[in-house]
Design an enzyme around this catalytic site. Sequence first.
Site, PDB file in Angstrom:
ATOM      1  N   CYS A  16     -39.257 -14.260 -33.365  1.00 16.64           N
ATOM      2  CA  CYS A  16     -39.145 -14.899 -34.666  1.00 16.64           C
ATOM      3  C   CYS A  16     -37.957 -14.378 -35.449  1.00 16.64           C
ATOM      4  O   CYS A  16     -37.208 -13.533 -34.984  1.00 16.64           O
ATOM      5  CB  CYS A  16     -40.407 -14.603 -35.470  1.00 16.64           C
ATOM      6  SG  CYS A  16     -41.901 -14.956 -34.572  1.00 16.64           S
ATOM      7  N   GLY A  43     -36.855 -19.596 -34.720  1.00 14.49           N
ATOM      8  CA  GLY A  43     -38.235 -20.074 -34.750  1.00 14.49           C
ATOM      9  C   GLY A  43     -38.329 -21.395 -35.467  1.00 14.49           C
ATOM     10  O   GLY A  43     -37.833 -21.533 -36.584  1.00 14.49           O
ATOM     11  N   ASN A 117     -41.267  -9.708 -36.022  1.00 12.72           N
ATOM     12  CA  ASN A 117     -40.561 -10.234 -34.851  1.00 12.72           C
ATOM     13  C   ASN A 117     -40.740  -9.235 -33.725  1.00 12.72           C
ATOM     14  O   ASN A 117     -40.346  -8.079 -33.869  1.00 12.72           O
ATOM     15  CB  ASN A 117     -39.074 -10.412 -35.184  1.00 12.72           C
ATOM     16  CG  ASN A 117     -38.236 -10.784 -33.964  1.00 12.72           C
ATOM     17  OD1 ASN A 117     -37.033 -10.540 -33.958  1.00 12.72           O
ATOM     18  ND2 ASN A 117     -38.834 -11.356 -32.947  1.00 12.72           N
ATOM     19  N   GLY A 118     -41.330  -9.690 -32.635  1.00 11.40           N
ATOM     20  CA  GLY A 118     -41.559  -8.799 -31.501  1.00 11.40           C
ATOM     21  C   GLY A 118     -42.945  -9.009 -30.950  1.00 11.40           C
ATOM     22  O   GLY A 118     -43.589 -10.018 -31.238  1.00 11.40           O
ATOM     23  N   CYS A 254     -32.858  -5.512 -26.550  1.00 12.67           N
ATOM     24  CA  CYS A 254     -33.027  -6.692 -25.688  1.00 12.67           C
ATOM     25  C   CYS A 254     -31.652  -7.299 -25.420  1.00 12.67           C
ATOM     26  O   CYS A 254     -30.995  -7.791 -26.340  1.00 12.67           O
ATOM     27  CB  CYS A 254     -33.915  -7.705 -26.412  1.00 12.67           C
ATOM     28  SG  CYS A 254     -33.927  -9.324 -25.639  1.00 12.67           S
ATOM     29  N   TYR A 260     -28.571 -15.108 -25.128  1.00 10.78           N
ATOM     30  CA  TYR A 260     -29.068 -16.439 -25.475  1.00 10.78           C
ATOM     31  C   TYR A 260     -29.575 -16.587 -26.894  1.00 10.78           C
ATOM     32  O   TYR A 260     -29.291 -17.565 -27.573  1.00 10.78           O
ATOM     33  CB  TYR A 260     -30.211 -16.833 -24.513  1.00 10.78           C
ATOM     34  CG  TYR A 260     -30.904 -18.107 -24.937  1.00 10.78           C
ATOM     35  CD1 TYR A 260     -30.296 -19.338 -24.740  1.00 10.78           C
ATOM     36  CD2 TYR A 260     -32.134 -18.070 -25.583  1.00 10.78           C
ATOM     37  CE1 TYR A 260     -30.917 -20.510 -25.154  1.00 10.78           C
ATOM     38  CE2 TYR A 260     -32.752 -19.241 -26.005  1.00 10.78           C
ATOM     39  CZ  TYR A 260     -32.134 -20.456 -25.789  1.00 10.78           C
ATOM     40  OH  TYR A 260     -32.733 -21.605 -26.206  1.00 10.78           O
ATOM     41  N   SER A 301     -25.269 -22.910 -25.745  1.00 11.93           N
ATOM     42  CA  SER A 301     -25.171 -21.471 -25.500  1.00 11.93           C
ATOM     43  C   SER A 301     -24.132 -21.112 -24.446  1.00 11.93           C
ATOM     44  O   SER A 301     -23.638 -19.986 -24.428  1.00 11.93           O
ATOM     45  CB  SER A 301     -26.551 -20.913 -25.133  1.00 11.93           C
ATOM     46  OG  SER A 301     -27.183 -21.778 -24.241  1.00 11.93           O
ATOM     47  N   ASP A 368     -23.458 -21.631 -17.664  1.00 13.14           N
ATOM     48  CA  ASP A 368     -24.588 -21.537 -18.590  1.00 13.14           C
ATOM     49  C   ASP A 368     -24.954 -20.071 -18.760  1.00 13.14           C
ATOM     50  O   ASP A 368     -24.531 -19.218 -17.979  1.00 13.14           O
ATOM     51  CB  ASP A 368     -25.786 -22.342 -18.061  1.00 13.14           C
ATOM     52  CG  ASP A 368     -26.738 -22.775 -19.185  1.00 13.14           C
ATOM     53  OD1 ASP A 368     -26.518 -22.367 -20.352  1.00 13.14           O
ATOM     54  OD2 ASP A 368     -27.688 -23.515 -18.897  1.00 13.14           O
ATOM     55  N   ASP A 369     -25.754 -19.806 -19.796  1.00 11.57           N
ATOM     56  CA  ASP A 369     -26.104 -18.403 -20.059  1.00 11.57           C
ATOM     57  C   ASP A 369     -27.208 -17.915 -19.137  1.00 11.57           C
ATOM     58  O   ASP A 369     -27.277 -16.738 -18.802  1.00 11.57           O
ATOM     59  CB  ASP A 369     -26.556 -18.247 -21.521  1.00 11.57           C
ATOM     60  CG  ASP A 369     -27.792 -19.077 -21.811  1.00 11.57           C
ATOM     61  OD1 ASP A 369     -27.649 -20.291 -21.993  1.00 11.57           O
ATOM     62  OD2 ASP A 369     -28.903 -18.516 -21.818  1.00 11.57           O
ATOM     63  N   CYS A 405     -41.059 -12.001 -19.914  1.00  8.58           N
ATOM     64  CA  CYS A 405     -40.782 -11.120 -21.052  1.00  8.58           C
ATOM     65  C   CYS A 405     -42.094 -10.891 -21.791  1.00  8.58           C
ATOM     66  O   CYS A 405     -42.762 -11.847 -22.168  1.00  8.58           O
ATOM     67  CB  CYS A 405     -39.774 -11.770 -21.993  1.00  8.58           C
ATOM     68  SG  CYS A 405     -39.520 -10.810 -23.495  1.00  8.58           S
ATOM     69  N   CYS A 456     -33.311  -3.078 -22.777  1.00 11.79           N
ATOM     70  CA  CYS A 456     -34.529  -3.621 -22.171  1.00 11.79           C
ATOM     71  C   CYS A 456     -34.067  -4.666 -21.164  1.00 11.79           C
ATOM     72  O   CYS A 456     -33.478  -5.683 -21.537  1.00 11.79           O
ATOM     73  CB  CYS A 456     -35.445  -4.263 -23.212  1.00 11.79           C
ATOM     74  SG  CYS A 456     -36.921  -4.978 -22.443  1.00 11.79           S
ATOM     75  N   CYS A 459     -36.880  -8.453 -17.909  1.00 11.85           N
ATOM     76  CA  CYS A 459     -36.934  -9.789 -17.311  1.00 11.85           C
ATOM     77  C   CYS A 459     -35.999  -9.924 -16.101  1.00 11.85           C
ATOM     78  O   CYS A 459     -36.144 -10.855 -15.317  1.00 11.85           O
ATOM     79  CB  CYS A 459     -36.623 -10.868 -18.361  1.00 11.85           C
ATOM     80  SG  CYS A 459     -34.987 -10.726 -19.105  1.00 11.85           S
TER      81      CYS A 459
END
Length: 491
Positions: A16, A43, A117-118, A254, A260, A301, A368-369, A405, A456, A459
Amino acid sequence: MTGRDHRDLGGPTEKCGVVGVSLDERAAARPLYYALYALQHRGQESAGIVTHDGFQQHSHVEMGLVGDAFGEDDLDQLNGPVGIGHVRYPTAGSVNACCAQPFSVSFKSGSLGLSHNGNLVNADEIRDELAGLGHAFTSDGDTEVIAHDLARNLLEEDLVRAVKRTMSRIHGSYSLTIMHDDTVLGVRDPEGNRPLCIGEVDDGYLLASESAAIDVLDGELVRDVEPGELVILRPDGEGFDAYQLFDRENSAHCFFEHVYFARPDSTIDDQLVYDVRRDLGRALWAESGVDTDVVMPVPDSGRAFASGYADAAGEDGADVEFAEGLMKNRYVGRTFIMPTQDARERAVRLKLNPIKDIVQDRTVTLIDDSIVRGTTSTQLVQLMRDVGAEAVHVRIGAPPIVAPCYMGIDMASREELIAADRTTEEIGEEISADSLEYLSIESVAGALDQSRADLCLGCVTGEYPYDIDGETTDRDVERPTIGSEPAAADD
Ligand code: AMP
């Protein structure tokens, strides 16, 4: 390794945007509203603002986009020069009115508002413990758990100690803006997983997920909130006080925020996201550049990646043209969260249309990303061929996403991730590209100017910086022990 989905952790994931403002006299509602507008990309499910006028809280939280959630009247009734705001990210398939934020509540210890957020990884344990002590919960979200824990600590401690005690109990990823009565504060988890920064405006200070929210208020970015730091904005817009409550040897920023999620015009942890994406594109050329007639970004992106890639190619003497050969229909919503594969495929086609003249009889590199499920790239490679491309190469500015994630980015479960059980070559075949290459983790760390140990990378490695049930961790993490009494926090 398990096939668990991130949503198995309990509450819905929260990816968020948060903001908090403390001004001299001016009402905080409109600055908060503009700041939320600037954070809309973080968000789209719901938007909310809670202000405080010195006597009481005023709250307006609605489902939908910022522009639809607030009318003039709503902003007019949000009195007071301090407040916090939130935009909430939708989780796949679910629209969840109960979890719209800011979460606000009045306790014996005063009023509290929270924007989060998280994603916590031990919220259920704390909720169970607090429920056993008589706390009644209205949602299954993490944010309410933090609010109850903090309210309980505020009965016994001053604000700084109470926040520290709560931080010693919660484990996971969190950037929070909090309003306790008419004091606004910001907290970033000890690993600094999600961004949070401090800005200065003419008549006060603010905290925001991204610096773009400070820019729209004509403010100045002061600095990032440090991992493990608490920042309290002084009333009357007079400045702020900072407390470094936790010090960890390594952070866990992150990397996907830069790849992204964040706006390219935001500066996060001292780095302009646009520059990072251009550097990632340059590194992509250095690692796996392929000489084609045209280099094309997948908008939006992929743009900065493709321009860095094409520049690096040009400097190496490659005769490539950078062209925006895919046009995006900006009125189509996000394809990624559509519930069925059929709907996702249709939406990609609606969203992106190729310019035939740029592609026909030419060799093309699509940039692309990231690839998540592979829907977008499969469709785009086919589209390129349909309009006459001679060859279609795909280059991705991040490593393969092999695991979910748990820290708040909605990325699908392991079973849905195309790279979870395939080699790059197999994925290339699956999406029918003439060649496919991803970027290495080393190049990501290099572009971010961070060591691997401070990122982090869950993913892309399947190893997480937090202690997550059923998953492997990549470091020595200590998960707080939740007892019937909150663990004492050191001064
Ligand atoms: P997919 O079609 O499932 O492979 O998704 C890849 C596309 O979705 C890429 O173009 C990305 O820019 C975008 N994307 C990557 N991660 C996310 C995310 N967490 N939420 C929404 N879109 C994403």
